[in-house]
Design an enzyme around this catalytic site. Structure first.
Site, PDB file in Angstrom:
ATOM      1  N   CYS A  47      -3.857 -11.023   3.186  1.00 36.82           N
ATOM      2  CA  CYS A  47      -3.669 -11.204   4.423  1.00 36.82           C
ATOM      3  C   CYS A  47      -5.500 -12.024   5.078  1.00 36.82           C
ATOM      4  CB  CYS A  47      -3.648 -10.104   4.983  1.00 36.82           C
ATOM      5  SG  CYS A  47      -4.776  -8.426   4.467  1.00 36.82           S
ATOM      6  N   SER A 111     -12.795  -8.560  -1.392  1.00 40.35           N
ATOM      7  CA  SER A 111     -12.256  -8.016  -0.529  1.00 40.35           C
ATOM      8  C   SER A 111     -12.762  -8.207   0.897  1.00 40.35           C
ATOM      9  CB  SER A 111     -11.761  -7.198  -0.802  1.00 40.35           C
ATOM     10  OG  SER A 111     -10.745  -6.825  -1.930  1.00 40.35           O
ATOM     11  N   GLU A 118      -5.070  -2.739  -3.447  1.00 36.45           N
ATOM     12  CA  GLU A 118      -3.517  -3.738  -2.684  1.00 36.45           C
ATOM     13  C   GLU A 118      -3.785  -5.047  -3.729  1.00 36.45           C
ATOM     14  OE1 GLU A 118      -5.290  -2.612  -0.190  1.00 36.45           O
ATOM     15  OE2 GLU A 118      -4.126  -1.065   0.665  1.00 36.45           O
ATOM     16  N   GLY A 191       7.989  -3.326  10.641  1.00 31.01           N
ATOM     17  CA  GLY A 191       7.578  -3.842   8.893  1.00 31.01           C
ATOM     18  C   GLY A 191       8.445  -2.311   8.064  1.00 31.01           C
ATOM     19  N   THR A 192       8.820  -2.773   6.581  1.00 31.84           N
ATOM     20  CA  THR A 192       9.349  -2.038   5.598  1.00 31.84           C
ATOM     21  C   THR A 192       8.938  -2.241   4.363  1.00 31.84           C
ATOM     22  OG1 THR A 192      11.523  -3.378   5.730  1.00 31.84           O
ATOM     23  CG2 THR A 192      11.159  -1.078   7.190  1.00 31.84           C
ATOM     24  N   GLY A 193       7.525  -3.291   4.744  1.00 35.24           N
ATOM     25  CA  GLY A 193       7.187  -3.299   2.976  1.00 35.24           C
ATOM     26  C   GLY A 193       6.162  -2.214   2.547  1.00 35.24           C
ATOM     27  N   LYS A 194       4.925  -3.148   1.310  1.00 34.85           N
ATOM     28  CA  LYS A 194       4.167  -2.479   0.921  1.00 34.85           C
ATOM     29  C   LYS A 194       3.156  -2.006   1.713  1.00 34.85           C
ATOM     30  CE  LYS A 194       0.935  -4.516  -1.559  1.00 34.85           C
ATOM     31  NZ  LYS A 194      -0.241  -3.720  -0.041  1.00 34.85           N
ATOM     32  N   TYR A 195       3.100  -2.557   2.468  1.00 32.87           N
ATOM     33  CA  TYR A 195       1.765  -2.032   3.431  1.00 32.87           C
ATOM     34  C   TYR A 195       2.590  -1.149   4.997  1.00 32.87           C
ATOM     35  CZ  TYR A 195      -2.085  -4.906   3.231  1.00 32.87           C
ATOM     36  OH  TYR A 195      -3.550  -5.574   2.254  1.00 32.87           O
TER      37      TYR A 195
END
Length: 432
Positions: A47, A111, A118, A191-195
């Site tokens: 990201c 980061s 992450e 959204g349905t992912g890791k985040y």
């Protein structure tokens, strides 16, 4: 030679990172096509950074600039970005510097939020993707394995993971001033992912109970069942937006998930004077024009990065010390590779002589298994000190001294080390 092309939140605008991320598959393909120069490649797209780690078949220092320009041109052409803009918005690291950079990245030291957790998983997944594509060289495999071990060491031996906060939690911290009571907030998660999972956990930590989830890819029902939230039905996005006080988007789709047109029904909803949209996606999930709608505030990654806190100095310093030591050891082990051809030639020379003498002894009936074993052990003992000294010289940058001595004393002809082939993915081997 290792090269890292790096464009990140430290060097580039988020619009440029957005464009690079959208074209990540094309860039990976373009780099792999330069097989006359690139013997291995791994692309890391997150990201807030886009990086390409490359194993270049050109050891001469003078070739670094040419190799770097070739990489920049390939990335620019694949992503549709002007080379001059790309050059001014990126950094190129070579050899030891490239290795140390990856170790810093995977440990969370580079980061937006120092110490965020992450990135280590993202680095591992980048390696897995490259393995599946068959673009990982032995040197890159070794580097990424060291990076994973180093990130685990940093996590286990320092407090940087707790000193730093994740992007998700930082975004919610910034939203705190807009929220009077989290328990009364109605949230739409896109959204349905890791985040998405991390966002939901952070929201629940703050007391949020009313959460709906929408998935552009149709995974909302499955996510809702496993996480105890409500799935938005097909065609129900407009109503869900109208219901929500807070919208959090974190999908990996290439096109905008939300545009001003999506908010038509929401704008007519009574009782909600202001909505906050948090866009955690890269590529951007939300059209920036959404921020111009009355009563809508947009918080995106670019804004979030401006508020990233400074990590606790002691934890960061401890982490950097671990990374520095790991990078130095990787550099030393890499330097040892330069002396391998000479060591192989010397061992072959000694054991060829030994085998010839044993063969002559056998013809005379003078040999026994015990004698042969003793002679082979003696040869190994005699080779031990030169082998240790060779590695010491290599680590000091003097590998050529050992090679020259071996050639002079024993008349050896030392072959150059072969270029490491790419590692083919296991599924490709079994499928063929």
């Amino acid at each position: 030679m290792l090269i890292c092309f790096s464009s990140s939140h430290r060097t580039a605008a988020f619009d440029l990172l957005d464009q690079l991320e959208r074209h990540a598959p094309a860039v990976a393909t373009a780099l792999a096509e330069h097989s006359e120069l690139v013997t291995g490649s791994v692309v890391l797209a997150t990201c807030n950074r886009f990086e390409a780690y490359l194993d270049i078949d050109e050891p001469l220092p003078a070739a670094r600039a040419v190799s770097a320009e070739t990489v920049i041109a390939a990335v620019g052409n694949a992503a549709g970005i002007d080379a001059d803009l790309l050059r001014s918005s990126s950094r190129v690291y070579c050899d030891d510097a490239a290795a140390e950079h990856l170790l810093s990245v995977s440990s969370g030291l580079d980061s937006v939020v120092v110490g965020e957790g992450e990135i280590a998983g993202q680095v591992r997944r980048a390696l897995t993707t490259a393995r599946q594509a068959g673009t990982v060289s032995q040197d890159l495999e070794r580097l990424f394995q060291v990076a994973s071990r180093t990130s685990r060491g940093v996590k286990n031996r320092t407090g940087i993971a707790t000193a730093g906060r994740s992007i998700v939690r930082l975004a919610l911290d910034l939203a705190e001033s807009r929220v009077s009571d989290w328990s009364r907030m109605r949230v739409l998660l896109i959204g349905t992912g890791k985040y998405a999972g991390a966002s939901l956990a952070a929201l629940r930590d703050r007391g949020v109970a009313d959460v709906q989830v929408h998935s552009p890819s149709g995974r909302a029902e499955k996510f809702a069942l496993s996480h105890g939230v409500t799935a938005v039905p097909a065609g129900g996005l407009g109503a869900a937006l109208a219901h929500a006080h807070l919208i959090v988007t974190c999908t990996t789709v290439r096109d905008y998930t939300l545009t001003p047109g999506n908010f038509g029904q929401a704008q007519q909803q009574d009782g909600i004077e202001r909505r906050l949209v948090i866009d955690l996606g890269l590529p951007r999930n939300v059209d920036s024009a959404v921020a111009e709608l009355p009563g809508v505030e947009l918080l995106d990654l670019e804004t979030i990065s401006l508020h990233a806190p400074v990590a606790e100095l002691n934890a960061a310093d401890d982490a950097r010390e671990i990374v520095g030591a790991a990078a130095a050891e990787f550099a030393a082990q890499t330097a040892e590779q330069a002396v391998k051809p000479a060591l192989i030639a010397l061992r072959k020379h000694v054991f060829d002589i030994l085998d010839a003498e044993i063969a002559r002894a056998r013809t005379r009936g003078d040999s026994s298994e015990q004698t042969e074993a003793a002679l082979r052990h003696l040869a190994g003992v005699l080779l031990h000190t030169p082998s240790v000294r060779a590695r010491e010289l290599a680590r000091a940058g003097d590998a050529q001294r050992f090679a020259d001595a071996a050639e002079t004393l024993f008349g050896l002809r030392i072959e150059e080390a072969p270029v490491h082939p790419r590692l083919i993915a296991v599924d490709r081997v079994t499928a063929s």
